[in-house]
Design an enzyme around this catalytic site. Sequence first.
Site, mmCIF file in Angstrom:
data_model
loop_
_atom_site.group_PDB
_atom_site.id
_atom_site.type_symbol
_atom_site.label_atom_id
_atom_site.label_comp_id
_atom_site.label_asym_id
_atom_site.label_seq_id
_atom_site.Cartn_x
_atom_site.Cartn_y
_atom_site.Cartn_z
ATOM 1 N N HIS A 110 0.199 5.861 0.520
ATOM 2 C CA HIS A 110 -0.728 6.913 0.917
ATOM 3 C C HIS A 110 -0.433 8.182 0.128
ATOM 4 O O HIS A 110 0.716 8.452 -0.226
ATOM 5 C CB HIS A 110 -0.612 7.185 2.421
ATOM 6 C CG HIS A 110 -0.696 5.945 3.254
ATOM 7 N ND1 HIS A 110 -1.792 5.127 3.241
ATOM 8 C CD2 HIS A 110 0.198 5.367 4.096
ATOM 9 C CE1 HIS A 110 -1.588 4.107 4.059
ATOM 10 N NE2 HIS A 110 -0.385 4.231 4.584
ATOM 11 N N ARG A 157 -4.179 0.368 -2.300
ATOM 12 C CA ARG A 157 -3.574 -0.966 -2.221
ATOM 13 C C ARG A 157 -3.268 -1.510 -3.608
ATOM 14 O O ARG A 157 -3.955 -1.201 -4.567
ATOM 15 C CB ARG A 157 -4.512 -1.926 -1.479
ATOM 16 C CG ARG A 157 -4.793 -1.511 -0.035
ATOM 17 C CD ARG A 157 -5.782 -2.452 0.630
ATOM 18 N NE ARG A 157 -6.019 -2.076 2.020
ATOM 19 C CZ ARG A 157 -6.940 -1.209 2.416
ATOM 20 N NH1 ARG A 157 -7.720 -0.634 1.518
ATOM 21 N NH2 ARG A 157 -7.067 -0.906 3.691
ATOM 22 N N GLN A 180 0.824 -1.199 0.000
ATOM 23 C CA GLN A 180 0.000 0.000 0.000
ATOM 24 C C GLN A 180 0.859 1.250 0.000
ATOM 25 O O GLN A 180 2.053 1.218 0.290
ATOM 26 C CB GLN A 180 -0.903 0.011 1.229
ATOM 27 C CG GLN A 180 -0.149 -0.033 2.557
ATOM 28 C CD GLN A 180 -1.089 -0.158 3.744
ATOM 29 O OE1 GLN A 180 -1.443 0.842 4.367
ATOM 30 N NE2 GLN A 180 -1.492 -1.386 4.060
ATOM 31 N N GLU A 213 3.043 8.435 7.848
ATOM 32 C CA GLU A 213 2.938 7.657 9.074
ATOM 33 C C GLU A 213 4.312 7.212 9.552
ATOM 34 O O GLU A 213 5.287 7.230 8.791
ATOM 35 C CB GLU A 213 2.036 6.439 8.871
ATOM 36 C CG GLU A 213 2.536 5.445 7.843
ATOM 37 C CD GLU A 213 1.546 4.325 7.559
ATOM 38 O OE1 GLU A 213 0.319 4.567 7.619
ATOM 39 O OE2 GLU A 213 2.009 3.203 7.263
ATOM 40 N N HIS A 236 4.690 0.220 0.907
ATOM 41 C CA HIS A 236 5.194 -0.480 2.077
ATOM 42 C C HIS A 236 4.213 -1.569 2.492
ATOM 43 O O HIS A 236 3.059 -1.601 2.046
ATOM 44 C CB HIS A 236 5.422 0.498 3.235
ATOM 45 C CG HIS A 236 4.185 1.227 3.682
ATOM 46 N ND1 HIS A 236 3.655 2.294 2.972
ATOM 47 C CD2 HIS A 236 3.354 1.042 4.734
ATOM 48 C CE1 HIS A 236 2.576 2.735 3.589
ATOM 49 N NE2 HIS A 236 2.356 1.985 4.653
#
Length: 414
Positions: free
Chosen positions: A101, A289, A99, A136, A270
Site C-alpha cells: 500500500h 498487487r 500486495q 494496516e 505482504h
Amino acid sequence: MRPLTGRVQHYAWGSTDAIPQILGIPADGTPWAEYWLGAHASAPSILDAPSDLAGSGTVLDEYLAGHSQEIGEASCRAFGPRLPYLVKILSAGHSLSLQAHPSRAQAKAGFAAENAAGIPLDDAGRLFRDDWPKPEMIVALTDFDALAGFRDPAISLEMISALGPMPKVEAVLEPLHDADPRIGLATVIRSCLTGSDRVRQALAELLDAARAVVVRGGADRSDPAGEIARTAIELDADHPADPSILAALLMNRVLLHPGQQINQPAGTIHAYLRGTGIEIMANSDNVLRGGLTIKHIDIDQLLAIADLQPREVVPADPEPIGEGIAVYRTRYPEFRLWRLSPAGPSGELGAPRVELPATGLGRIMLVTSGTLICRCDHRELEVGPGQAAWLAAGQTVQVRATEPALGFLAAPGV
C-alpha cells in the site's frame, strides 16, 4: 451510542464459516472474506439497522458528512470531516495476493496521475482509487499465518539451499548475493513476478525438492527447510505453478497467536495466508498487487513504492492500560485499536464498569464473544457477539460484561 451493522465482502479467498459464526448467521457455503465496519464509500456501515444485515437504516458516511462533530475535533483538524479508519473482520481460507500500500505522498501523486489520464475509478486496471495511504494492522482471533516483508537475503539463501541442490533455483536467486540487499531483492522479485520460462522451471525444481522434504517428514515449522517446503506447497495448492511463489519464499513467514498483532507500514509487501482476525487500516482502498492473484498487477508500480529493506517481523502483544483494556501501539495517525476483555460478574458481585478510552473521538466498538452492556447518559445498549456500536465523540461510555467477553474498540490515532 447507536447500533452499527457492517457489510460483508464475499471474496474468493475467504473462509466459509468463521465470519458467519462470529455474526451468529448460518453459513451458506460461500466465502465470507471480510466484514467491514466504517464509513468507506464503497461499503459504508448502517446505523440502527436490523440485525439481519439486510434491513434499512442510516448510512454512516452520509450521516457523518452532516454530523462531523461526532468524529471528533482532533481528527477533523488532521483529516477533515471524514472517518479516517476502517475496521474489518478478515477470514482467509487461502492466501491473499502479494500486495503493498502507498504512503500518503505516493497515493496523492498516483491518484492525481490516474485522474489526469482519464482512468475511471471503477476500472479493473485502476491502482489508486483514492488519495489516501493505507497502513494496516491485523490482530489474530485464531492462529494466523502471514507473509510480511523480506528476510535478509543471506538467510533466505541458506534456508532454500537446505532443500538440496537446485541449480535452476540457484541461477534465478544469484542476484541475492549483491552487497546491497535491496538491489538483489528488486532484481529477483521483478524476475519472479514477470514469470519467464526460466523462473517457471526453477519453481518446478523447487516444488519437487519441497515435496521430497515433506515425504521425508521434514516439514516442521521450526526447521528452515521445512518452513520453505511447507510454504511453497501451500502456495502452490492455492495458486498452482504461479512463478511469484519464488518471490514469496524470500519473505518472513509469521505465525500470530490469538491476541497478537503485526502491522504493515507503507510499502511493505505482504500476504495473509490462513486465519481469522480483526484488521484496522486507514480508510482507503489503494492496493498494488504483484502476484498470487488473478486480479490486475503492475510490477513497476509495486516496486516503485515497495520498501525492500530486509527486516525481522515479530508479533506484538497489546499493552494493558487498565482493568480489562489493552492498547495495540502503532505510530499511524489514522487509527488506534484497543482490546476489551472485561471479566463477567464474580460471585454475588456485579461486573465492574470500565470506562472506554478516546472520549473525544468517534469510535467503533465490535464484540466478538460474550456481551457488553454500554452505558452513556443513563442509557444502556447491549452489544452481543458479532454486534457493533458507533460511539460519538464527546460521549463518555462505560461497559460491563454479563460474562467473560472479548471486544475491540477503534478510534482515530491522533
